[in-house]
Design a protein around this motif. Structure first.
Motif, PDB file in Angstrom:
ATOM      1  N   UNK A  21     -14.732   4.235   1.282  1.00  0.00           N
ATOM      2  CA  UNK A  21     -14.354   5.555   1.796  1.00  0.00           C
ATOM      3  C   UNK A  21     -13.347   5.421   2.935  1.00  0.00           C
ATOM      4  N   UNK A  22     -13.568   4.459   3.797  1.00  0.00           N
ATOM      5  CA  UNK A  22     -12.615   4.227   4.882  1.00  0.00           C
ATOM      6  C   UNK A  22     -11.258   3.781   4.366  1.00  0.00           C
ATOM      7  N   UNK A  23     -11.260   2.939   3.349  1.00  0.00           N
ATOM      8  CA  UNK A  23      -9.994   2.489   2.758  1.00  0.00           C
ATOM      9  C   UNK A  23      -9.253   3.632   2.077  1.00  0.00           C
ATOM     10  N   UNK A  24     -10.000   4.592   1.543  1.00  0.00           N
ATOM     11  CA  UNK A  24      -9.336   5.731   0.908  1.00  0.00           C
ATOM     12  C   UNK A  24      -8.442   6.470   1.899  1.00  0.00           C
ATOM     13  N   UNK A  25      -8.930   6.650   3.120  1.00  0.00           N
ATOM     14  CA  UNK A  25      -8.124   7.353   4.113  1.00  0.00           C
ATOM     15  C   UNK A  25      -6.866   6.561   4.466  1.00  0.00           C
ATOM     16  N   UNK A  26      -6.963   5.241   4.515  1.00  0.00           N
ATOM     17  CA  UNK A  26      -5.776   4.426   4.746  1.00  0.00           C
ATOM     18  C   UNK A  26      -4.791   4.560   3.596  1.00  0.00           C
ATOM     19  N   UNK A  27      -5.302   4.514   2.378  1.00  0.00           N
ATOM     20  CA  UNK A  27      -4.440   4.625   1.207  1.00  0.00           C
ATOM     21  C   UNK A  27      -3.775   5.998   1.154  1.00  0.00           C
ATOM     22  N   UNK A  28      -4.524   7.048   1.442  1.00  0.00           N
ATOM     23  CA  UNK A  28      -3.966   8.403   1.386  1.00  0.00           C
ATOM     24  C   UNK A  28      -2.967   8.640   2.520  1.00  0.00           C
ATOM     25  N   UNK A  29      -3.209   8.071   3.678  1.00  0.00           N
ATOM     26  CA  UNK A  29      -2.291   8.245   4.808  1.00  0.00           C
ATOM     27  C   UNK A  29      -1.017   7.431   4.646  1.00  0.00           C
ATOM     28  N   UNK A  30      -0.987   6.564   3.670  1.00  0.00           N
ATOM     29  CA  UNK A  30       0.209   5.764   3.429  1.00  0.00           C
ATOM     30  C   UNK A  30       1.394   6.613   2.999  1.00  0.00           C
ATOM     31  N   UNK A  31       1.141   7.843   2.628  1.00  0.00           N
ATOM     32  CA  UNK A  31       2.232   8.732   2.227  1.00  0.00           C
ATOM     33  C   UNK A  31       3.185   8.976   3.398  1.00  0.00           C
ATOM     34  N   UNK A  32       2.739   8.742   4.610  1.00  0.00           N
ATOM     35  CA  UNK A  32       3.598   8.888   5.783  1.00  0.00           C
ATOM     36  C   UNK A  32       4.568   7.715   5.934  1.00  0.00           C
ATOM     37  N   UNK A  36       6.294   8.064  -2.580  1.00  0.00           N
ATOM     38  CA  UNK A  36       5.188   8.647  -3.351  1.00  0.00           C
ATOM     39  C   UNK A  36       4.728   7.739  -4.479  1.00  0.00           C
ATOM     40  N   UNK A  37       5.664   7.034  -5.127  1.00  0.00           N
ATOM     41  CA  UNK A  37       5.286   6.186  -6.262  1.00  0.00           C
ATOM     42  C   UNK A  37       4.455   4.988  -5.810  1.00  0.00           C
ATOM     43  N   UNK A  38       4.717   4.487  -4.629  1.00  0.00           N
ATOM     44  CA  UNK A  38       3.920   3.377  -4.110  1.00  0.00           C
ATOM     45  C   UNK A  38       2.516   3.855  -3.734  1.00  0.00           C
ATOM     46  N   UNK A  39       2.438   5.050  -3.156  1.00  0.00           N
ATOM     47  CA  UNK A  39       1.131   5.608  -2.803  1.00  0.00           C
ATOM     48  C   UNK A  39       0.332   5.905  -4.067  1.00  0.00           C
ATOM     49  N   UNK A  40       1.001   6.413  -5.099  1.00  0.00           N
ATOM     50  CA  UNK A  40       0.308   6.679  -6.365  1.00  0.00           C
ATOM     51  C   UNK A  40      -0.234   5.381  -6.969  1.00  0.00           C
ATOM     52  N   UNK A  85      10.892  -5.740   2.811  1.00  0.00           N
ATOM     53  CA  UNK A  85      11.856  -5.961   1.734  1.00  0.00           C
ATOM     54  C   UNK A  85      12.482  -4.690   1.184  1.00  0.00           C
ATOM     55  N   UNK A  86      11.745  -3.595   1.191  1.00  0.00           N
ATOM     56  CA  UNK A  86      12.249  -2.371   0.564  1.00  0.00           C
ATOM     57  C   UNK A  86      12.681  -1.322   1.587  1.00  0.00           C
ATOM     58  N   UNK A  87      12.570  -1.656   2.859  1.00  0.00           N
ATOM     59  CA  UNK A  87      13.033  -0.787   3.946  1.00  0.00           C
ATOM     60  C   UNK A  87      12.376   0.599   3.914  1.00  0.00           C
ATOM     61  N   UNK A  88      11.051   0.607   3.859  1.00  0.00           N
ATOM     62  CA  UNK A  88      10.323   1.887   3.861  1.00  0.00           C
ATOM     63  C   UNK A  88      10.361   2.431   5.236  1.00  0.00           C
TER      64      UNK A  88
END
Length: 88
Positions: A21-32, A36-40, A85-88
C-alpha cells in the motif's frame, strides 16, 4: 470433546500488504516526475506484484515481505535511470 488447536496467524503477510500500500502511493505520485507511459508501466508492474502478494498471503507468508522491497527498488531504479538517461 477434543479441543482443536489452531495455527497462529503470521503477521508477515499483513506487513507485506502494508508495504504494498505504501509503494502504491510512491508509484502513483511518480506522475509528478515521470511521463504517463512510464507511470502506467510502473502501475502495471505494481499490480502484478500485488497479485503475487495476494497469492503468497497464506502459501508463503514470510516470503511475501520481499515483494514491497522489490517494488521499492524497481521504483527507485526506474526513476533514477529515467532522470539520468531520459531527462525526465
Amino acid at each position: 470433546m477434543a479441543i482443536v488447536e489452531r495455527e497462529r496467524a503470521s503477521p508477515w503477510p499483513f506487513v507485506a500488504m502494508a508495504g504494498m500500500a505504501g509503494c502504491f502511493f510512491l508509484y502513483a505520485a511518480s506522475v509528478l516526475l515521470a511521463p504517463w507511459w512510464a507511470v502506467a508501466a510502473l502501475l502495471a508492474f505494481w499490480t502484478g506484484l500485488l497479485v503475487v502478494a495476494c497469492r503468497w498471503f497464506t502459501r508463503r507468508p514470510r516470503l511475501s515481505v520481499v515483494l514491497p522491497v522489490v517494488a521499492l527498488v524497481v521504483w527507485w531504479v526506474v526513476l533514477l535511470v529515467g532522470a539520468a538517461l531520459l531527462d525526465w
